[in-house]
Design a protein around this motif. Sequence first.
Motif, mmCIF file in Angstrom:
data_model
loop_
_atom_site.group_PDB
_atom_site.id
_atom_site.type_symbol
_atom_site.label_atom_id
_atom_site.label_comp_id
_atom_site.label_asym_id
_atom_site.label_seq_id
_atom_site.Cartn_x
_atom_site.Cartn_y
_atom_site.Cartn_z
ATOM 1 N N ILE A 34 130.521 82.110 -12.157
ATOM 2 C CA ILE A 34 130.104 82.301 -13.556
ATOM 3 C C ILE A 34 130.668 83.651 -13.999
ATOM 4 O O ILE A 34 129.956 84.650 -14.121
ATOM 5 C CB ILE A 34 128.569 82.214 -13.686
ATOM 6 C CG1 ILE A 34 128.082 80.905 -13.092
ATOM 7 C CG2 ILE A 34 128.146 82.307 -15.154
ATOM 8 C CD1 ILE A 34 126.593 80.709 -13.130
ATOM 9 N N LYS A 35 131.959 83.663 -14.228
ATOM 10 C CA LYS A 35 132.755 84.878 -14.284
ATOM 11 C C LYS A 35 132.375 85.869 -15.376
ATOM 12 O O LYS A 35 132.323 87.064 -15.153
ATOM 13 C CB LYS A 35 134.232 84.508 -14.459
ATOM 14 C CG LYS A 35 134.824 83.762 -13.288
ATOM 15 C CD LYS A 35 135.328 84.736 -12.272
ATOM 16 C CE LYS A 35 135.814 84.015 -11.022
ATOM 17 N NZ LYS A 35 135.845 84.903 -9.871
ATOM 18 N N GLY A 36 132.161 85.411 -16.588
ATOM 19 C CA GLY A 36 132.020 86.324 -17.709
ATOM 20 C C GLY A 36 130.879 87.308 -17.599
ATOM 21 O O GLY A 36 130.937 88.398 -18.168
ATOM 22 N N VAL A 37 129.818 86.954 -16.869
ATOM 23 C CA VAL A 37 128.648 87.832 -16.799
ATOM 24 C C VAL A 37 128.947 89.123 -16.053
ATOM 25 O O VAL A 37 128.176 90.075 -16.119
ATOM 26 C CB VAL A 37 127.437 87.108 -16.142
ATOM 27 C CG1 VAL A 37 127.002 85.930 -16.981
ATOM 28 C CG2 VAL A 37 127.766 86.665 -14.715
ATOM 29 N N ALA A 113 137.147 98.477 -23.232
ATOM 30 C CA ALA A 113 136.653 97.539 -24.245
ATOM 31 C C ALA A 113 137.816 96.901 -24.993
ATOM 32 O O ALA A 113 137.819 95.693 -25.245
ATOM 33 C CB ALA A 113 135.725 98.261 -25.220
ATOM 34 N N ILE A 114 138.823 97.712 -25.336
ATOM 35 C CA ILE A 114 139.987 97.186 -26.053
ATOM 36 C C ILE A 114 140.749 96.191 -25.186
ATOM 37 O O ILE A 114 141.158 95.123 -25.653
ATOM 38 C CB ILE A 114 140.903 98.344 -26.495
ATOM 39 C CG1 ILE A 114 140.213 99.163 -27.589
ATOM 40 C CG2 ILE A 114 142.245 97.814 -26.995
ATOM 41 C CD1 ILE A 114 140.900 100.474 -27.897
ATOM 42 N N ILE A 115 140.927 96.529 -23.906
ATOM 43 C CA ILE A 115 141.619 95.619 -22.986
ATOM 44 C C ILE A 115 140.888 94.283 -22.894
ATOM 45 O O ILE A 115 141.493 93.207 -22.925
ATOM 46 C CB ILE A 115 141.767 96.261 -21.593
ATOM 47 C CG1 ILE A 115 142.790 97.397 -21.630
ATOM 48 C CG2 ILE A 115 142.184 95.215 -20.552
ATOM 49 C CD1 ILE A 115 142.870 98.216 -20.366
ATOM 50 N N ILE A 116 139.559 94.346 -22.788
ATOM 51 C CA ILE A 116 138.756 93.126 -22.685
ATOM 52 C C ILE A 116 138.919 92.269 -23.938
ATOM 53 O O ILE A 116 139.171 91.063 -23.848
ATOM 54 C CB ILE A 116 137.269 93.473 -22.475
ATOM 55 C CG1 ILE A 116 137.058 94.064 -21.077
ATOM 56 C CG2 ILE A 116 136.393 92.227 -22.636
ATOM 57 C CD1 ILE A 116 135.690 94.698 -20.894
ATOM 58 N N LEU A 117 138.784 92.892 -25.117
ATOM 59 C CA LEU A 117 138.824 92.130 -26.366
ATOM 60 C C LEU A 117 140.221 91.568 -26.638
ATOM 61 O O LEU A 117 140.356 90.443 -27.141
ATOM 62 C CB LEU A 117 138.358 93.009 -27.525
ATOM 63 C CG LEU A 117 136.873 93.400 -27.469
ATOM 64 C CD1 LEU A 117 136.536 94.396 -28.568
ATOM 65 C CD2 LEU A 117 135.975 92.162 -27.582
ATOM 66 N N ALA A 245 133.968 87.964 -24.338
ATOM 67 C CA ALA A 245 133.980 88.583 -25.669
ATOM 68 C C ALA A 245 132.707 89.382 -25.915
ATOM 69 O O ALA A 245 132.752 90.505 -26.431
ATOM 70 C CB ALA A 245 134.139 87.505 -26.735
ATOM 71 N N ILE A 246 131.558 88.830 -25.545
ATOM 72 C CA ILE A 246 130.279 89.529 -25.723
ATOM 73 C C ILE A 246 130.261 90.836 -24.938
ATOM 74 O O ILE A 246 129.873 91.893 -25.447
ATOM 75 C CB ILE A 246 129.105 88.631 -25.298
ATOM 76 C CG1 ILE A 246 128.983 87.437 -26.257
ATOM 77 C CG2 ILE A 246 127.797 89.428 -25.258
ATOM 78 C CD1 ILE A 246 127.999 86.380 -25.784
ATOM 79 N N GLY A 247 130.711 90.782 -23.688
ATOM 80 C CA GLY A 247 130.740 91.982 -22.855
ATOM 81 C C GLY A 247 131.659 93.055 -23.417
ATOM 82 O O GLY A 247 131.331 94.247 -23.389
ATOM 83 N N MET A 251 130.521 96.895 -24.694
ATOM 84 C CA MET A 251 131.119 98.133 -24.175
ATOM 85 C C MET A 251 131.743 98.960 -25.302
ATOM 86 O O MET A 251 131.683 100.202 -25.288
ATOM 87 C CB MET A 251 132.138 97.806 -23.105
ATOM 88 C CG MET A 251 132.822 99.037 -22.522
ATOM 89 S SD MET A 251 133.647 98.716 -20.945
ATOM 90 C CE MET A 251 132.238 98.654 -19.832
ATOM 91 N N LEU A 252 132.338 98.290 -26.291
ATOM 92 C CA LEU A 252 133.002 99.001 -27.377
ATOM 93 C C LEU A 252 132.022 99.777 -28.242
ATOM 94 O O LEU A 252 132.284 100.913 -28.665
ATOM 95 C CB LEU A 252 133.773 98.009 -28.251
ATOM 96 C CG LEU A 252 134.592 98.605 -29.398
ATOM 97 C CD1 LEU A 252 135.687 99.525 -28.867
ATOM 98 C CD2 LEU A 252 135.193 97.503 -30.247
#
Length: 254
Positions: A34-37, A113-117, A245-247, A251-252
């Motif tokens: 359940i990767k995104g968490v 945060a930018i990398i994630i989004l 996306a939520i994570g 962070m951002l």
Amino acid sequence: MSYLEILHAYNLTAFQWMAIGFAVFLLGLSKSGIKGVGIILIVILAFVFGEKASTGILLPMLICADILAVIYYNRHADWVVIKKLIPWIIVGVLIGVWVGNDISEIVFKKLMAIIILVSVGIMIYLEKRKSTYIPRNKLFSTGIGLLTGFTTMIGNLAGPVSNIYFLTMRYPKNEFIGTAAWLFFIINMIKLPFHVFVWETVTIDTLVLNSVLIPAVILGFILGANIVKLISNVNYRRFIIIVSAIGGLIMLFR
């Protein structure tokens, strides 16, 4: 100091203990597939311990969860892809070791945060295209490897980056999880000496803290492995994108 004295020295409140207990439970869920968490747990630990210090506290628990994952999903790993990515990931880790000594926590948080989004945006674009094309370009795998190594060393945040690669490879969920499990087990073992001897973020004190949190990791993994069995391949891909996306947003703006 004694075992209990080390734990008391952290001066954690009851709420903080509950928060980090929940975070490492999410770690078990994350490594079960359940990767995104995983992003959410990183945000929680960074809030309690600080961005850089939390990476050292988290790493031994990541390795523990990796061991559970490679045992459970071993037969599904794609070793051709793992061997292709590992050399470039190592280079990315070395860059992260060098940069991580100087980067401020505020810059680090915003950068991650930018990398994630951006990663999530690319994943959404790929999903909307509904393309069956699988990229074979060496530049693509090299770039993913470098960025995975850099982000995992700086903040244990390589998940969204590697997810792009595995989604574009069109892996079914078990191959996705099994390949990622072995890849990150190898990566985290490579990172460990740098955290111990260079950054000194893994110490006897952090290992004592890890020892009381490991049961929550195991519980999360067992529950997560059973949940993954119930999720279809299509819904699994959507879930990864949404939670990532939520994570990133958390962070951002934290």
